[in-house]
Structure formats: structure tokens, C-alpha cells
Design a protein around this motif. Structure first.
Motif, short mmCIF file in Angstrom:
data_model
loop_
_atom_site.label_atom_id
_atom_site.label_comp_id
_atom_site.label_asym_id
_atom_site.label_seq_id
_atom_site.Cartn_x
_atom_site.Cartn_y
_atom_site.Cartn_z
N TYR A 155 0.82 -1.21 0.00
CA TYR A 155 0.00 0.00 0.00
C TYR A 155 0.85 1.26 0.00
O TYR A 155 0.33 2.37 0.10
CB TYR A 155 -0.94 0.01 1.21
CG TYR A 155 -1.87 -1.19 1.28
CD1 TYR A 155 -2.06 -1.87 2.48
CD2 TYR A 155 -2.57 -1.63 0.17
CE1 TYR A 155 -2.90 -2.97 2.56
CE2 TYR A 155 -3.41 -2.74 0.23
CZ TYR A 155 -3.56 -3.40 1.42
OH TYR A 155 -4.40 -4.49 1.49
N GLY A 156 2.17 1.08 -0.08
CA GLY A 156 3.05 2.25 -0.15
C GLY A 156 3.13 3.03 1.15
O GLY A 156 3.19 4.26 1.15
N LEU A 157 3.14 2.32 2.28
CA LEU A 157 3.12 3.01 3.57
C LEU A 157 4.39 2.75 4.38
O LEU A 157 5.01 1.71 4.26
CB LEU A 157 1.93 2.52 4.40
CG LEU A 157 0.54 2.90 3.91
CD1 LEU A 157 -0.50 2.13 4.70
CD2 LEU A 157 0.32 4.39 4.07
N GLN A 158 4.73 3.73 5.22
CA GLN A 158 5.77 3.54 6.22
C GLN A 158 5.09 3.39 7.58
O GLN A 158 4.02 3.94 7.78
CB GLN A 158 6.67 4.79 6.28
CG GLN A 158 7.56 4.96 5.06
CD GLN A 158 8.58 3.84 5.01
OE1 GLN A 158 9.11 3.42 6.02
NE2 GLN A 158 8.82 3.33 3.82
N PRO A 159 5.72 2.68 8.52
CA PRO A 159 5.08 2.59 9.85
C PRO A 159 4.90 3.99 10.44
O PRO A 159 5.84 4.78 10.46
CB PRO A 159 6.06 1.76 10.67
CG PRO A 159 7.28 1.62 9.86
CD PRO A 159 6.93 1.86 8.45
N PRO A 160 3.68 4.33 10.88
CA PRO A 160 3.37 5.69 11.34
C PRO A 160 4.13 6.07 12.60
O PRO A 160 4.19 5.29 13.55
CB PRO A 160 1.86 5.66 11.60
CG PRO A 160 1.53 4.22 11.77
CD PRO A 160 2.51 3.45 10.95
N LYS A 161 4.72 7.30 12.60
CA LYS A 161 5.47 7.72 13.77
C LYS A 161 4.60 8.44 14.79
O LYS A 161 4.90 8.46 15.97
CB LYS A 161 6.61 8.65 13.34
CG LYS A 161 7.75 7.94 12.66
CD LYS A 161 9.04 8.75 12.81
CE LYS A 161 10.29 7.95 12.44
NZ LYS A 161 10.11 6.87 11.48
N THR A 162 3.55 9.07 14.30
CA THR A 162 2.66 9.76 15.23
C THR A 162 1.25 9.22 15.02
O THR A 162 0.95 8.56 14.03
CB THR A 162 2.63 11.27 14.97
OG1 THR A 162 2.08 11.49 13.66
CG2 THR A 162 4.01 11.88 15.07
N VAL A 172 -5.54 5.37 3.97
CA VAL A 172 -4.94 4.78 2.77
C VAL A 172 -5.30 3.30 2.67
O VAL A 172 -5.70 2.82 1.61
CB VAL A 172 -3.41 4.96 2.79
CG1 VAL A 172 -2.76 4.11 1.72
CG2 VAL A 172 -3.04 6.41 2.63
N ILE A 173 -5.18 2.58 3.75
CA ILE A 173 -5.43 1.14 3.72
C ILE A 173 -6.89 0.86 3.34
O ILE A 173 -7.19 -0.01 2.53
CB ILE A 173 -5.09 0.50 5.08
CG1 ILE A 173 -3.58 0.51 5.27
CG2 ILE A 173 -5.64 -0.92 5.17
CD1 ILE A 173 -3.14 0.03 6.62
N LYS A 174 -7.78 1.63 3.94
CA LYS A 174 -9.20 1.39 3.63
C LYS A 174 -9.46 1.67 2.16
O LYS A 174 -10.25 0.96 1.51
CB LYS A 174 -10.08 2.30 4.49
CG LYS A 174 -11.54 2.13 4.15
CD LYS A 174 -12.43 3.02 5.01
CE LYS A 174 -13.85 3.00 4.45
NZ LYS A 174 -14.73 3.92 5.15
N GLN A 175 -8.79 2.69 1.63
CA GLN A 175 -9.04 3.04 0.25
C GLN A 175 -8.50 1.96 -0.69
O GLN A 175 -9.13 1.58 -1.65
CB GLN A 175 -8.41 4.39 -0.02
CG GLN A 175 -8.78 4.99 -1.37
CD GLN A 175 -7.55 5.43 -2.12
OE1 GLN A 175 -6.48 5.69 -1.52
NE2 GLN A 175 -7.64 5.50 -3.42
N LYS A 176 -7.31 1.44 -0.36
CA LYS A 176 -6.70 0.47 -1.25
C LYS A 176 -7.39 -0.89 -1.16
O LYS A 176 -7.45 -1.63 -2.12
CB LYS A 176 -5.21 0.29 -0.88
CG LYS A 176 -4.35 1.53 -1.12
CD LYS A 176 -3.72 1.49 -2.50
CE LYS A 176 -3.07 2.82 -2.85
NZ LYS A 176 -1.70 2.94 -2.33
N ASP A 177 -7.86 -1.26 0.03
CA ASP A 177 -8.57 -2.53 0.19
C ASP A 177 -9.74 -2.32 1.13
O ASP A 177 -9.57 -2.32 2.35
CB ASP A 177 -7.63 -3.61 0.74
CG ASP A 177 -8.35 -4.95 0.95
OD1 ASP A 177 -9.59 -5.03 0.73
OD2 ASP A 177 -7.68 -5.90 1.36
N PRO A 178 -10.94 -2.13 0.58
CA PRO A 178 -12.09 -1.79 1.43
C PRO A 178 -12.43 -2.85 2.48
O PRO A 178 -13.11 -2.54 3.44
CB PRO A 178 -13.25 -1.65 0.42
CG PRO A 178 -12.60 -1.44 -0.89
CD PRO A 178 -11.29 -2.14 -0.86
#
Lengths: 432, 297, 282
Positions: A155-162, A172-178
Motif C-alpha cells: 500500500y506504499g506506507l511507512q510505519p506511522p510515527k505519530t 490509505v489502507i481502507k481506500q486500497k482494500d475496502p
């Protein structure tokens, strides 16, 4: 009948008396038997090791249901009936409840203080009340972010820092895979929520000379509002975690990350083995990137229960279980949590890469988290009831009645009521 | 010769145990419900004494806990489950009794089978049957596009209702069937001679005659649903809506064994018993005691 | 309307068949699920077997796990339910007989009190029973479950009804005139006559005891004393820490269900005759 002469009776009585005193003066006909109730997976290895190396004191382990699911009910029954175990697994939050029932033995009387410096100070203090020491600390539960590296990459994500980043990643995740979500807010597992409030700087309870309760404080409200927002935007799942349905979702890749405790590694490994190699661990999201704080979920001790016939031996076992190097390694293999024993990380089974996490030295993340826990946190004797009140409120919110933030006020008044019902005096913050 | 003591001798073993395990516990529960606790020492950890609490535990149970909602929940449950159960049992009994039923013995056995499965076991099995991905039923629903999640949210009450009906409908049906089979055939013949058709047979003969059985099963079903405990307890871990005070029994159990509030638990138990009494007697009054099994008509 | 025509027949049979599917689906699933390992339970389709069923290995694991504790649980269940129901039946028969065939002061009062006992929920009793047993030091023993299970107010009620209806006074008088003692009359004459009611009471109490989860849950902490439902629940509650217990709980459930199912099929007959006895004897 007449043949039962006085002499015979006297002889019989003498024999009986000898037998009786024989039992009393410690002339044992066998090793001392201790019973130990615990639910930590793999703890039987440590127990077996003790039994092999300590033939004079044998410990029998009973694998019981987790405390909150019924294990504590059994322990309370056992103590009341006088048929309870010698030793039991008692989480830090449950210790005050046991104290109220006079269910724990004060180990100070048996010389436990000489072992104090072997343990992490804040965990030792969890068992201290009014100058007595009522439990031997075992482990804590520092939290971090477990995430599916493969899916994050997809999904093109980095682990969230905040936490702000976490919310963005959720979208983003919901959008890429509902059908997938970044994680779940478990409605009936408020201990998880309490840990997050702890991370945000909340101090719900105090135990100085009186108990104090302050649940609905700004830090907690901030956390509750945050998750209310994610829930309303349908960016997180609201299924219960750590149960069959959740493991199935993890198995299927529908739950992509988990803000979970260090001892959750064993749960993931055991219940979602097909996801091996795909997970990594990152520090949990922060409110303020400049001031790192960590959360702690759980943590438990080994306590000697009232009614034990051999408190000294039980205490020795408890200390050995939680400080001996070999025991600790066995416990780590089983996934018991973050050791309460001081300075054992280096060279232990925690200090190595793990294939389930793609070769990452994942415990380094937890070690760092452990250093940032606010160690002033205390618990009250009616915590169990509070956990249930929060569960009810959160479950209601999830099904459309109320909100997470609204539950806090209810929980505050319920907690104060529970304490007063027990005959305890409570100090509350002045009304706003 | 019969002595005056004979009946008491036969009665004694039962009576002693009944006294010990029915009467005394009820008395103990009532006594316990008036007890409170007082604590001394720093943080209240010094010592504790029992005190007389008057009606405080009852007031507490009624006003301060989730006990009353749990009673209302169980009443709602009962209002739905009892009629559905009785109607299902009666309908199945009548269907089986109909002349056109084939293989009645097989069907009767199939319907009665769940009764032999203890409630806890049935709930364990149904827990799996309610989990998406593990349940053949939900899988089949999925083919028709129905995405059901019986354990999520408040709908779990009806998931529990389903388990209860599944367990006991067959048994209740058998009670009605037994009563139906005791109807002498001459009654039907006489009615037919008088010109009654099939519908009349059902309404005028079968229904009135199965009344005692139906009343009996209804009373037992009421008592059973009031006591609902095992089914929700088994489902609890997978169904977040099942809280620690979901039903009155769960609430009393947790108050006593998890929170150690014995006085409050006893008050809740006494209140529950009162509700059960009122409902059972109320229902029997309603049907005019004509349903008393074995009573002369 | 012709109620015995072929059209009706098909309709009625179809309805009965659909209902039968509903009642039997759980058993069907149980059989299939017992052949799977935990991984397969979570992973494969629940509708059919996998290519590689593990029924026997699963079952042998069920029996051997934790020192054959499953077998202990089976034994305990037989003890609590079987012996308990047997004792309850005998006591209820004696009490019912006493109230049916003898006139004594306070008879109706006692009967009404016993009748009240039928309406008392078992769970209301379990809590104070626990407190009583634990003060006597008897909690967490076999007695703590067995003793309370031996009391069956409904059994007394049924036996009284049946005795009144089926045991002729002149038969009793004749026996007494012949010099038979009261106990002898009870055991040889009365019990034989009321045996259908005895079977009913026995089965009713048997089912009642093995369905009673609350009492053993409250009384017992030692797993060696658990009856089957409590034992299987204790496995089910630690499945996430010991995942193999998923398949063992399923397998263990199958093992319990099969004999119960067979027993039900066989005993179905007794229900028919026994239950009506009380209601039709009017």
C-alpha cells in the motif's frame, strides 16, 4: 472388649502422638508439594526445570484460564475455601483486589527484601503496600506497533510515527482494500485502552494514604476522542481482538497492524502461523514526536496465596522463577512478557533476530519502549469492575449508543461507587 | 402394623437433604443480602468487619448496577423465546401426528437429539457455527449474498435464543406428542361422525387436550430462560456485547466471585428468585391451574 | 380438503425435512470439524472434509492430553449425573410414596414447600451453597456437586402423582396383613408399580445434572474433579494460548455427543411413556 487394656490404649496414643509430632517437626516423608496456578504459555518448562534441580520442593503446575476470564474467580474461591494453590499468577492490576480480600501473604516476613535489587524498581513497587511486599514481579507488557511489512509495502506506507500519521495510514489502507483495516479498537478489552491512556500521560489512580480516582482527565479524553473519530470515519475495525474471529482476519490479511504488547508475539506466532516472516515491529505511534512515551499492557507477578502451608519455599520458587537465567530463557521462549528481572536483556533469548519477524531484532524496539514507560501508574482494588464498565460503554459506542469519550464520565462515577461500596474512602478531583 | 412414624421415615432422607440444600441456602442468601463491610487501616487494608447493611444491597442492585437492565433483557428474551419455542414444538408435534407424515420416528429422533447435548457443549458448537469463515451455515448464506455476523453487536441475544430453541424445541415437542398420542382414537371417530373436518379436529380436539402439556413446558421454559447463564458465558469471548452483567445470573456470579461483593450478589440472587416466582405463579394463575398435570378436570 | 393426498404428503415431509436439517447441521459440522487440525479449522472450508482427515490422531490426542484428563472428566460426569440421578430417584420415590399413601399432619404443607422448590432457580442456590460448603471445608470436593444434585423436588411431585394414581390401597393393605414390613413393601411392591415414573424422574434428573454448569463452576477449582462440560470449557477458554486446543475441544465435543446421541435414540421411548403418565392419569 475387655482385652483393650489401659496399657494398649496408652501405647496406641503414644504412637499416634509420635506420628502427629513427626508431621509437625518437619520430618517429612517426601518432598514439599506446592501447587501453582498460571496461564502463561510455556511456563511448564521453567517449572519442570525447577522440579529437576530442586528435589526437595516439587511444584505442580495447573494451567488455568486467564485471570480475567475466570482464573481470578477460581483463585478467590480457593482462598476462601482454604483449598487454593500455594502460588498464583496475579497481574499487577489485580494485586490490590487480592489485598482487599487479605488473599496474599506478606513476603517481607519471609525475607523477600534481600531480593529486591534483582528486580526492575517500578514493577517491584506494584506489589508493595503499607510497607509489606505481597508479590514477586514477573513481567510487564511494553507495547509497540506490530505491522505487516508486506502489506504496508503493497500500500506504499511507512510505519506511522505519530497518531496523526496512523490516522492517515488508516485512510490509505481502507481506500486500497475496502475489506481490510489498519487495526481494530477492541470494544470489550478496555485494558488495551487503559494502556493507551497511560501512554498519553493519564494518571487515573493514586494510592498514598487514601485512594484517588480520576479517569475522565484531559489526556484520556484526548485518546478517546481520537478513536471516536477513527470509528466514525470507519477507518478501524471494531471487532474484538485476540479471539478466533480476529485471528482469522489476521490470517487473511484483513487486519494489517496491531498496537500490541511484547507478549503478543507468542499469540501471533501460535494463532496465525501462516503469516510468519511478514511481520515487523516499530515503535508505537506518538502524540508528541519530541517526547517519546510508551504504553504498558498487563504485567503480572507470582504471588503466594493466603493459606499456603509453605510460604518460605513458595517465595523461593517465585524468586527463582523470575530471576534465574535459565528460567527466564524458558519463559521468554513461551512468550511471558517483558522480564521484571533487572539487566537480563543482554544475551537472553530476547536479544536475537526472529524469523517470524523477517529476521528483525524486534525486541530491541520493546526494550526501548520499556525505558519510556511512566512508572508512577497504580491500580485500585475495584479495577476488575472498572474494566467491565469500560467494556460495556465501549461496546455500546461501537453499536451506536454513545461514544468512547462519553464512557469515561460513566466509568468515573461507577469506579467511585464501586470503591465506596467496598467501604473504601476515595478522593476525587473537584467537580468541574 | 403401620406406625405413625412410617411416613416420616420415608420422607426423612429427602427432607433432610431438601432442608440442607434448598431451604438453608435460601435462608443464607437472604441473610447474606443484608450484610455489608467496614474497613480499617491505611487504604482500607488493615482489617474488615461485617456490618448490618439493611436494604442497602437491594437499593444498590436496583439502582446502581446493571442488574435491572439484565432482568429486562431476560424478560425480552423470554417474551420472544417462550412463544416461539412452544409454537414450534406444538406445530412440529401436530405435523408429526398428521396422517400424512412419513418417517415420523426418524424425524422425532432428529428433533429430540439436541436435547441430549448439554447446554455448554451446544454453545461451544454453535460458537464455531457463528464465526464467519468457520461456519458452514454462514458460508452457505454467503452464496446468497447474505453477510451475517451473529456475534457482533446486540444481535447476539438472538443468536443465544437460537441455541436455546435448538436445544429444547425437540424435547418440548416430545411432551406434546406424548399427550397427543394419548388421545383415544374414539374421540376422533366420534367427531368425524358428527361432521367435523380436519381443521376442527385440530382446533376442537387436539389443542384443548394438549393444553396441560403445553402449560407444563411453558412454565419450565420460563424458569429456564430466567436462569440463562451457560450459553452467554460460552459465547462471551467472541461476542463483545456479552458483558459481565448480561443476564441476572451472570451479574450475580460476577458480583460474588469476581468482585467479591457477596452481599450484593445475594441481593441479586434473591431478587431473581422473586422474579421467577412471580412469573411462574402469574402464568399458572393466568391459565387457571387447569394445566396442572394430573389434576382432575 | 383432502389431508392425506400426495400433495399434502410432499409438503409436510418437505417441511419436516428442512427442520431436520436445522437440527442436524451442528452434528454434521462437528463430524467434519473433528477430522481437522487447528490450522485447517481456521483455514479450510467448513462444508466438507479436507483431503487428509486426521480423525483418529485427533481423538487419541483428546484422550491423552494432559495425563488423560478427558477420561477423568467422563468418569466424573458419570458419577455426578448417573449416581446423582439414581440417588435422587430413590429419595424422591420414598418421599412421594410417603405423601401419597400416608396421612399425616402437615402433609400438604410439606408438599407445597417442596413444590415451591421446583420453582427456585438452581443458580440462586449455588452461591449460598458454595459459601456453606466452603465454611464446612467441603468446597472443591466430589460431595460439593453430588450432594446438592441428589435433591429433586420435581421428582417428588411426579412420584406422588404416580403413586396416588397407580398404587392401589388394597394391595398395600393385603401386603401388610401378610406381615410384610413397610420397607419391604416399598421396595418390592411400590417401586415395581411406579417404575415408569422412576425412569422419568431418573432421566429428568440426569439431564438436569449434566446440564447444570453453574453448580460445578462455582464449587470446583481442581480440574481433576470437573465434569465434561466444565472441562471442555476450560480447554476452550485457553485456545488462544494453546492453539492445539481448538481441535481438541472440537474432537472432545464429538466424543461426548456421540454416546449422548445414541442414548437419546434409545431412551426416546421412555420419554413418551413416562411423561404422559402424570398428565393422563386423570
Amino acid at each position: 472388649m475387655r482385652r483393650l487394656s489401659v496399657r494398649r490404649v496408652a501405647a496406641l496414643l503414644v504412637v499416634l502422638a509420635l506420628l502427629a509430632t513427626g508431621c509437625g517437626t518437619g520430618r517429612r516423608t517426601g518432598p514439599i508439594q506446592l501447587t501453582f496456578w498460571s496461564w502463561v504459555p510455556g511456563i511448564d518448562k521453567s517449572v519442570n526445570l525447577w522440579n529437576r534441580t530442586h528435589p526437595g520442593v516439587q511444584v505442580h503446575l495447573d494451567q488455568v484460564t486467564a485471570g480475567i476470564d475466570g482464573g481470578y474467580a477460581k483463585m478467590f474461591s480457593g482462598v476462601r475455601a482454604g483449598s487454593g494453590p500455594d502460588l498464583a499468577q496475579v497481574e499487577y492490576w489485580a494485586i490490590p483486589a487480592f489485598m482487599l480480600e487479605h488473599g496474599l501473604v506478606d513476603l517481607n516476613r519471609y525475607g523477600v527484601r534481600k531480593y529486591q535489587d534483582r528486580f526492575v524498581p517500578w514493577q517491584w513497587h506494584q506489589g508493595e503496600f503499607n510497607g509489606g511486599v505481597y508479590a514477586v514481579p514477573q513481567a510487564s507488557g511494553p507495547m509497540a506497533l506490530y505491522y505487516r511489512a508486506d502489506l504496508f509495502k503493497k500500500y506504499g506506507l511507512q510505519p506511522p510515527k505519530t497518531w496523526a500519521d496512523y490516522a492517515k495510514a488508516a485512510a490509505v489502507i481502507k481506500q486500497k482494500d475496502p475489506t481490510a483495516r489498519i487495526g481494530t479498537f477492541p470494544p470489550a478489552n478496555s485494558q488495551w485502552f487503559i494502556a493507551l491512556a497511560w501512554q498519553a500521560g493519564a494518571h487515573w489512580f493514586g494510592a498514598t494514604d487514601k485512594w484517588s480516582v480520576n479517569i475522565d482527565d484531559p489526556a484520556t479524553r484526548k485518546v478517546a476522542a481520537y478513536w471516536d473519530d477513527l470509528r466514525r470515519r470507519d477507518l478501524i475495525s471494531t471487532m474484538q481482538d485476540v479471539q478466533t474471529g480476529w485471528y482469522k482476519a489476521v490470517h487473511d490479511g484483513k487486519i494489517v497492524s496491531w498496537v500490541g504488547p511484547q507478549w503478543g508475539d507468542a499469540l501471533l506466532k501460535g494463532n496465525a502461523p501462516n503469516t510468519a516472516g511478514k511481520w515487523r515491529v516499530a515503535p508505537m505511534p506518538q502524540w508528541d514526536p519530541e517526547h517519546e512515551t510508551a504504553a504498558n499492557w498487563g504485567g503480572s507477578s507470582t504471588a503466594v496465596l493466603r493459606g499456603s502451608d509453605h510460604p518460605t519455599e513458595a517465595m523461593e520458587f517465585a524468586v527463582w522463577l523470575n530471576t534465574d537465567r535459565h528460567s527466564i530463557n524458558d519463559l521468554i521462549e513461551g512468550g511471558y512478557g517483558w522480564p521484571a528481572a533487572a539487566n537480563v536483556f543482554k544475551g537472553s533469548a530476547l536479544d536475537r533476530p526472529d524469523p517470524f519477524f523477517g529476521g528483525q531484532r524486534y525486541n530491541d524496539v520493546f526494550a526501548d519502549a520499556d525505558r519510556h514507560i511512566d512508572t508512577r501508574w497504580r491500580w485500585i482494588p475495584t479495577t476488575m469492575s472498572l474494566i467491565d464498565t469500560l467494556n460495556s460503554g465501549f461496546t455500546g459506542a461501537v453499536t451506536g449508543n454513545g461514544s468512547f469519550a462519553g464512557t469515561l464520565g460513566t466509568a468515573q462515577s461507577a469506579a467511585v461507587r464501586d470503591m465506596r461500596r467496598k467501604g473504601l474512602q476515595v478522593v476525587t478531583p473537584p467537580e468541574r | 402394623m403401620r406406625s405413625r412414624r412410617t411416613p416420616w421415615l420415608f420422607l426423612a432422607p429427602f427432607a433432610v437433604l431438601f432442608l440442607a440444600f434448598f431451604v438453608v441456602p435460601i435462608g443464607y442468601a437472604i441473610w447474606q443480602s443484608f450484610i455489608g463491610v467496614r474497613r480499617t487501616g491505611a487504604l482500607g487494608l488493615g482489617g474488615s468487619q461485617t456490618t448490618f447493611a439493611g436494604l442497602r444491597n437491594y437499593a444498590d442492585a436496583l439502582a446502581q448496577t446493571a442488574f435491572v437492565p439484565s432482568v429486562l433483557r431476560i424478560l425480552l428474551f423470554g417474551v420472544v423465546v417462550v412463544p416461539v419455542m412452544i409454537i414450534a414444538a406444538t406445530a412440529l408435534a401436530l405435523l408429526l401426528d398428521a396422517a400424512s407424515a412419513r418417517w415420523p420416528r426418524f424425524f422425532r429422533t432428529a428433533y429430540f437429539l439436541p436435547y441430549g447435548i448439554p447446554g455448554v457443549l451446544a454453545s461451544i458448537i454453535w460458537t464455531f457455527l457463528y464465526l464467519p469463515g468457520m461456519s458452514p451455515i454462514l458460508e452457505v448464506f454467503g452464496w446468497f449474498g447474505i453477510q451475517a455476523e451473529p456475534l457482533a453487536g446486540d444481535g447476539v441475544l438472538w443468536a443465544i435464543a437460537n441455541i436455546t430453541i435448538w436445544e429444547f424445541a425437540g424435547y418440548n415437542m416430545l411432551v406434546v406428542v406424548a399427550q397427543l398420542q394419548a388421545v383415544p382414537a374414539e374421540l376422533y371417530d366420534a367427531a368425524r361422525v358428527d361432521g367435523a373436518n380436519a381443521w376442527h379436529m385440530v382446533w376442537r380436539i387436539k389443542f384443548p387436550l394438549i393444553r396441560p402439556a403445553v402449560v407444563l413446558t411453558t412454565v419450565f421454559t420460563i424458569i429456564g430462560t430466567i436462569q440463562l447463564f451457560s450459553e452467554p458465558i460460552v459465547l462471551k469471548r467472541s461476542a463483545p456485547a456479552i458483558t459481565n452483567d448480561y443476564t441476572p445470573n451472570i451479574s450475580a456470579y460476577n458480583q460474588a466471585f469476581l468482585y467479591n461483593n457477596y452481599g450484593l450478589a445475594a441481593a441479586e440472587a434473591v431478587l431473581l428468585a422473586l422474579v421467577a416466582f412471580v412469573l411462574s405463579f402469574g402464568f399458572l394463575r393466568l391459565v387457571g391451574r387447569g394445566g396442572r398435570a394430573g389434576g382432575a378436570r | 380438503m383432502n389431508r392425506t393426498g400426495p400433495g399434502w404428503r410432499i409438503l409436510v415431509t418437505a417441511i419436516l425435512a428442512i427442520v431436520a436439517v436445522y437440527f442436524l447441521v451442528p452434528v454434521y459440522w462437528l463430524i467434519i470439524a473433528s477430522t481437522k487440525t487447528t490450522d485447517e479449522l481456521l483455514g479450510t472450508s467448513p462444508l466438507w472434509f479436507t483431503g487428509d482427515p486426521h480423525l483418529w490422531s485427533n481423538l487419541s490426542q483428546v484422550f491423552s492430553y494432559n495425563g488423560h484428563i478427558y477420561l477423568r472428566w467422563v468418569g466424573n460426569t458419570i458419577l455426578y449425573s448417573g449416581v446423582g440421578a439414581l440417588a435422587a430417584t430413590l429419595l424422591a420415590a420414598a418421599a412421594g410414596y410417603a405423601m401419597a399413601k400416608f396421612e399425616f399432619r402437615g402433609r400438604e404443607a410439606v408438599f407445597n414447600i417442596v413444590l415451591g422448590g421446583v420453582l427456585v432457580p438452581a443458580t440462586v442456590l449455588a452461591l449460598p451453597l458454595y459459601l456453606m460448603f466452603s465454611s464446612a471445608g467441603l468446597a472443591d470436593t466430589y460431595w460439593s456437586v453430588l450432594l446438592p444434585s441428589v435433591v429433586s423436588p420435581f421428582g417428588v411431585y411426579l412420584c406422588r402423582i404416580y403413586c396416588e394414581a397407580s398404587v392401589p390401597d388394597d394391595l398395600l393393605e393385603a401386603a401388610r396383613v401378610d406381615g410384610a414390613g413397610e420397607l419391604r413393601i416399598f421396595f418390592t411392591v411400590v417401586l415395581r408399580i411406579i417404575s415408569p415414573a422412576l425412569v422419568t424422574v431418573f432421566l429428568f434428573q440426569l439431564i438436569g445434572i449434566w446440564n447444570n454448569y453453574f453448580l460445578p463452576l462455582v464449587m470446583l477449582s481442581d480440574p481433576n474433579l470437573y465434569p465434561l462440560p466444565l472441562g471442555l470449557m476450560s480447554w476452550m477458554s485457553i485456545t488462544d494460548r494453546v492453539p492445539v486446543l481448538y481441535q481438541l475441544t472440537v474432537g472432545g465435543s464429538l466424543v461426548s455427543v456421540v454416546p449422548l446421541a445414541i442414548a437419546i435414540v434409545v431412551l426416546q421411548r421412555f420419554w413418551r411413556t413416562g411423561l404422559t403418565a402424570g398428565s393422563v392419569k386423570a
